[in-house]
Motif scaffolding. Structure first.
Motif, PDB file in Angstrom:
ATOM      1  N   LEU A  50      86.804  -2.384  52.160  1.00  0.00           N
ATOM      2  CA  LEU A  50      86.208  -3.712  52.317  1.00  0.00           C
ATOM      3  C   LEU A  50      85.739  -4.295  50.992  1.00  0.00           C
ATOM      4  O   LEU A  50      85.957  -5.485  50.695  1.00  0.00           O
ATOM      5  N   LEU A  51      85.091  -3.472  50.174  1.00  0.00           N
ATOM      6  CA  LEU A  51      84.481  -3.950  48.936  1.00  0.00           C
ATOM      7  C   LEU A  51      85.223  -3.507  47.680  1.00  0.00           C
ATOM      8  O   LEU A  51      84.825  -3.864  46.568  1.00  0.00           O
ATOM      9  N   GLY A  52      86.273  -2.703  47.855  1.00  0.00           N
ATOM     10  CA  GLY A  52      87.056  -2.257  46.704  1.00  0.00           C
ATOM     11  C   GLY A  52      86.264  -1.412  45.737  1.00  0.00           C
ATOM     12  O   GLY A  52      86.432  -1.509  44.521  1.00  0.00           O
ATOM     13  N   MET A  53      85.397  -0.554  46.262  1.00  0.00           N
ATOM     14  CA  MET A  53      84.510   0.203  45.387  1.00  0.00           C
ATOM     15  C   MET A  53      84.795   1.696  45.435  1.00  0.00           C
ATOM     16  O   MET A  53      85.546   2.192  46.272  1.00  0.00           O
ATOM     17  N   VAL A  54      84.176   2.399  44.517  1.00  0.00           N
ATOM     18  CA  VAL A  54      84.293   3.846  44.450  1.00  0.00           C
ATOM     19  C   VAL A  54      83.697   4.456  45.721  1.00  0.00           C
ATOM     20  O   VAL A  54      82.657   4.002  46.210  1.00  0.00           O
ATOM     21  N   PRO A  55      84.342   5.473  46.311  1.00  0.00           N
ATOM     22  CA  PRO A  55      83.791   6.104  47.519  1.00  0.00           C
ATOM     23  C   PRO A  55      82.417   6.715  47.285  1.00  0.00           C
ATOM     24  O   PRO A  55      82.162   7.320  46.251  1.00  0.00           O
ATOM     25  N   MET A  56      81.532   6.549  48.266  1.00  0.00           N
ATOM     26  CA  MET A  56      80.127   6.887  48.100  1.00  0.00           C
ATOM     27  C   MET A  56      79.693   8.176  48.782  1.00  0.00           C
ATOM     28  O   MET A  56      78.717   8.810  48.378  1.00  0.00           O
ATOM     29  N   GLY A  57      80.370   8.560  49.871  1.00  0.00           N
ATOM     30  CA  GLY A  57      79.854   9.595  50.757  1.00  0.00           C
ATOM     31  C   GLY A  57      79.575  10.930  50.093  1.00  0.00           C
ATOM     32  O   GLY A  57      78.518  11.532  50.317  1.00  0.00           O
ATOM     33  N   ASP A  58      80.512  11.419  49.277  1.00  0.00           N
ATOM     34  CA  ASP A  58      80.317  12.724  48.645  1.00  0.00           C
ATOM     35  C   ASP A  58      79.184  12.685  47.629  1.00  0.00           C
ATOM     36  O   ASP A  58      78.422  13.652  47.493  1.00  0.00           O
ATOM     37  N   LEU A  59      79.054  11.578  46.910  1.00  0.00           N
ATOM     38  CA  LEU A  59      77.954  11.415  45.961  1.00  0.00           C
ATOM     39  C   LEU A  59      76.622  11.364  46.706  1.00  0.00           C
ATOM     40  O   LEU A  59      75.633  11.962  46.274  1.00  0.00           O
ATOM     41  N   ARG A  60      76.603  10.666  47.836  1.00  0.00           N
ATOM     42  CA  ARG A  60      75.375  10.580  48.635  1.00  0.00           C
ATOM     43  C   ARG A  60      74.940  11.964  49.112  1.00  0.00           C
ATOM     44  O   ARG A  60      73.752  12.302  49.076  1.00  0.00           O
ATOM     45  N   ASN A  61      75.903  12.766  49.576  1.00  0.00           N
ATOM     46  CA  ASN A  61      75.580  14.124  50.041  1.00  0.00           C
ATOM     47  C   ASN A  61      74.911  14.943  48.941  1.00  0.00           C
ATOM     48  O   ASN A  61      73.971  15.699  49.197  1.00  0.00           O
ATOM     49  N   CYS A  62      75.405  14.787  47.716  1.00  0.00           N
ATOM     50  CA  CYS A  62      74.833  15.551  46.597  1.00  0.00           C
ATOM     51  C   CYS A  62      73.461  15.026  46.206  1.00  0.00           C
ATOM     52  O   CYS A  62      72.569  15.805  45.837  1.00  0.00           O
ATOM     53  N   LEU A  63      73.277  13.715  46.285  1.00  0.00           N
ATOM     54  CA  LEU A  63      71.958  13.138  46.013  1.00  0.00           C
ATOM     55  C   LEU A  63      70.919  13.699  46.982  1.00  0.00           C
ATOM     56  O   LEU A  63      69.808  14.066  46.584  1.00  0.00           O
ATOM     57  N   SER A  64      71.280  13.787  48.261  1.00  0.00           N
ATOM     58  CA  SER A  64      70.363  14.335  49.261  1.00  0.00           C
ATOM     59  C   SER A  64      70.068  15.805  48.985  1.00  0.00           C
ATOM     60  O   SER A  64      68.918  16.246  49.064  1.00  0.00           O
ATOM     61  N   ALA A  65      71.122  16.552  48.653  1.00  0.00           N
ATOM     62  CA  ALA A  65      70.970  17.998  48.449  1.00  0.00           C
ATOM     63  C   ALA A  65      70.093  18.326  47.254  1.00  0.00           C
ATOM     64  O   ALA A  65      69.331  19.296  47.276  1.00  0.00           O
ATOM     65  N   MET A  66      70.186  17.527  46.192  1.00  0.00           N
ATOM     66  CA  MET A  66      69.455  17.820  44.954  1.00  0.00           C
ATOM     67  C   MET A  66      68.154  17.037  44.833  1.00  0.00           C
ATOM     68  O   MET A  66      67.421  17.188  43.855  1.00  0.00           O
ATOM     69  N   SER A  67      67.846  16.216  45.830  1.00  0.00           N
ATOM     70  CA  SER A  67      66.616  15.433  45.814  1.00  0.00           C
ATOM     71  C   SER A  67      65.400  16.319  46.080  1.00  0.00           C
ATOM     72  O   SER A  67      65.477  17.303  46.808  1.00  0.00           O
ATOM     73  N   THR A  68      64.277  15.930  45.498  1.00  0.00           N
ATOM     74  CA  THR A  68      63.013  16.627  45.752  1.00  0.00           C
ATOM     75  C   THR A  68      62.062  15.762  46.585  1.00  0.00           C
ATOM     76  O   THR A  68      60.871  16.060  46.682  1.00  0.00           O
ATOM     77  N   LEU A  69      62.581  14.705  47.186  1.00  0.00           N
ATOM     78  CA  LEU A  69      61.765  13.840  48.033  1.00  0.00           C
ATOM     79  C   LEU A  69      61.389  14.556  49.334  1.00  0.00           C
ATOM     80  O   LEU A  69      62.073  15.492  49.768  1.00  0.00           O
ATOM     81  N   PRO A  70      60.322  14.107  49.998  1.00  0.00           N
ATOM     82  CA  PRO A  70      59.957  14.684  51.299  1.00  0.00           C
ATOM     83  C   PRO A  70      61.061  14.470  52.333  1.00  0.00           C
ATOM     84  O   PRO A  70      61.868  13.545  52.224  1.00  0.00           O
ATOM     85  N   LYS A  71      61.079  15.320  53.347  1.00  0.00           N
ATOM     86  CA  LYS A  71      62.113  15.273  54.373  1.00  0.00           C
ATOM     87  C   LYS A  71      62.186  13.912  55.063  1.00  0.00           C
ATOM     88  O   LYS A  71      63.279  13.419  55.375  1.00  0.00           O
ATOM     89  N   ALA A  72      61.049  13.283  55.296  1.00  0.00           N
ATOM     90  CA  ALA A  72      61.042  11.978  55.974  1.00  0.00           C
ATOM     91  C   ALA A  72      61.814  10.943  55.168  1.00  0.00           C
ATOM     92  O   ALA A  72      62.554  10.115  55.726  1.00  0.00           O
ATOM     93  N   ASP A  73      61.668  10.973  53.847  1.00  0.00           N
ATOM     94  CA  ASP A  73      62.403  10.035  52.990  1.00  0.00           C
ATOM     95  C   ASP A  73      63.901  10.338  53.028  1.00  0.00           C
ATOM     96  O   ASP A  73      64.733   9.426  53.063  1.00  0.00           O
ATOM     97  N   LEU A  74      64.255  11.625  53.004  1.00  0.00           N
ATOM     98  CA  LEU A  74      65.658  12.017  53.032  1.00  0.00           C
ATOM     99  C   LEU A  74      66.300  11.664  54.373  1.00  0.00           C
ATOM    100  O   LEU A  74      67.470  11.266  54.422  1.00  0.00           O
ATOM    101  N   ASP A  75      65.547  11.794  55.455  1.00  0.00           N
ATOM    102  CA  ASP A  75      66.068  11.425  56.774  1.00  0.00           C
ATOM    103  C   ASP A  75      66.412   9.941  56.822  1.00  0.00           C
ATOM    104  O   ASP A  75      67.417   9.546  57.419  1.00  0.00           O
ATOM    105  N   LEU A  76      65.583   9.109  56.196  1.00  0.00           N
ATOM    106  CA  LEU A  76      65.873   7.681  56.152  1.00  0.00           C
ATOM    107  C   LEU A  76      67.098   7.404  55.281  1.00  0.00           C
ATOM    108  O   LEU A  76      67.964   6.611  55.643  1.00  0.00           O
ATOM    109  N   PHE A  77      67.192   8.065  54.152  1.00  0.00           N
ATOM    110  CA  PHE A  77      68.335   7.907  53.250  1.00  0.00           C
ATOM    111  C   PHE A  77      69.639   8.272  53.961  1.00  0.00           C
ATOM    112  O   PHE A  77      70.676   7.643  53.740  1.00  0.00           O
ATOM    113  N   GLU A  78      69.577   9.278  54.842  1.00  0.00           N
ATOM    114  CA  GLU A  78      70.771   9.743  55.541  1.00  0.00           C
ATOM    115  C   GLU A  78      70.960   9.071  56.909  1.00  0.00           C
ATOM    116  O   GLU A  78      71.914   9.393  57.625  1.00  0.00           O
ATOM    117  N   TYR A  79      70.079   8.126  57.265  1.00  0.00           N
ATOM    118  CA  TYR A  79      70.190   7.497  58.586  1.00  0.00           C
ATOM    119  C   TYR A  79      71.516   6.757  58.720  1.00  0.00           C
ATOM    120  O   TYR A  79      71.905   5.975  57.855  1.00  0.00           O
TER     121      TYR A  79
END
Length: 324
Positions: A50-79
């Motif tokens: 749709l937007l002609g952009m670089v795929p995001m999903g795999d990068l997002r998974n790694c951001l969540s895995a390496m994040s030190t944010l509280p679980k509630a914040d990560l749950d929202l990020f992954e909603y």
């Protein structure tokens, strides 16, 4: 005082490498993830088209895995929005945030670095390339196909894999990814789909060359189950042989291989339709690939799936790099 912590670079994509990044981020190392940008399925695929952009999903998974944010914040990020949410259906908040950052910065690596700060990531995350890539495969029956999801759905045995940019040209890896690889003490490949998560990074010519020339200890985390078509009938040594063949060197030093027998009827093959059978071990064939296998029960069963134990894998990787 000089930083003596080892530099560990994990290369891959999908849901595989996040499973060990979550545990590795707590180890006394300098951790870097180099992530594939060739995904074209799900929410990622829709945004890419749709937007002609670089795929995001795999990068997002790694951001969540390496994040030190509280679980509630990560749950929202992954909603993920529900099916009846019209335009937003199936999309995750994280994918949309990355899309917004990319539009603002005009550069996927800059967008990822912005999100790394927001997500308080412990380590570094780099896309393998600064543009979206297409994967192409030649199958053993002589046919060819392009596209990560199409290759997976074909359920055919793969003879050769390569990547190209949107114009069909040979891609160049992100310089920061090359720098991290060349300064690595240990390079970890996988876990994840051999041909559609791990290998798309390594067949970027300058990235694969950097891994070979780095002098780092190269460790492959072998899948516990074969994937239909892609790795049907593969032993652990066949996985390593495929990596060596596509990169053009025998460069894998160690392979972490599960030797725990998966109980009968414990895998839900209707839910996880890409799986076939448990990967068989072949230590003699491993020797021919100049690769030392480490056989341990690296497996845990969860929700009808057989996945690697991130903690066990992380512990074994730390033993190897500290004894290097």
């Amino acid at each position: 005082m000089m930083d003596k912590k080892p530099n560990v670079v994990v290369i891959g994509g999908g849901t595989g490498i996040p499973s060990i990044l979550k545990d590795l981020k707590d180890e006394p190392i300098n951790l870097t993830a180099v992530v594939t940008v060739a995904d074209d399925g799900g929410s990622t695929g829709i945004l890419r088209k749709l937007l002609g952009m670089v795929p995001m999903g795999d990068l997002r998974n790694c951001l969540s895995a390496m994040s030190t944010l509280p679980k509630a914040d990560l749950d929202l990020f992954e909603y993920r929005f529900k099916n009846n949410d019209k335009f937003l259906a199936h999309h995750t908040i994280g994918n949309l945030l990355l899309a917004a950052a990319l539009e603002k910065d005009g550069n996927i690596n800059n967008a990822v670095q912005d999100l790394c700060k927001i997500m308080k990531v412990n380590g570094h995350i780099y896309p393998a390339c600064n543009q979206a890539l297409n994967i192409s495969a030649k199958f053993t029956d002589g046919t060819m196909i392009q596209g990560e999801s199409e290759i997976t759905a074909a359920h055919k045995s793969i003879a050769k894999l390569w990547t190209s940019d949107a114009r069909g040209n040979e891609p160049k890896a992100l310089p920061q990814a090359i720098h991290a690889i060349m300064n690595a003490d240990q390079i970890v490949l996988g876990p994840g789909s051999l041909y559609t998560s791990v290998m798309p990074n390594l067949v970027i010519p300058d990235l694969g060359e950097a891994v070979v020339k780095s002098g780092a200890q190269v460790v492959y985390v072998c899948n516990a189950l074969t994937q239909k078509g892609e790795t049907s009938g593969y032993t652990d040594a066949d996985h390593v042989k495929a990596l060596n063949k596509n990169v053009g060197h025998q460069f894998v030093n160690y392979a972490l291989v599960n030797d725990k027998k998966i109980p009968a009827n414990s895998v839900d093959f209707k839910k996880y339709t890409e799986y076939s059978y448990q990967v068989k071990t072949d230590p003699e064939a491993m020797k021919q690939q100049h690769c030392q296998p480490i056989y341990k029960p690296f497996l845990v069963m969860t929700d009808g799936d057989a996945v690697c134990s991130g903690k066990m894998i992380a512990n074994e990787l730390m033993k190897l790099v500290n004894n290097k």
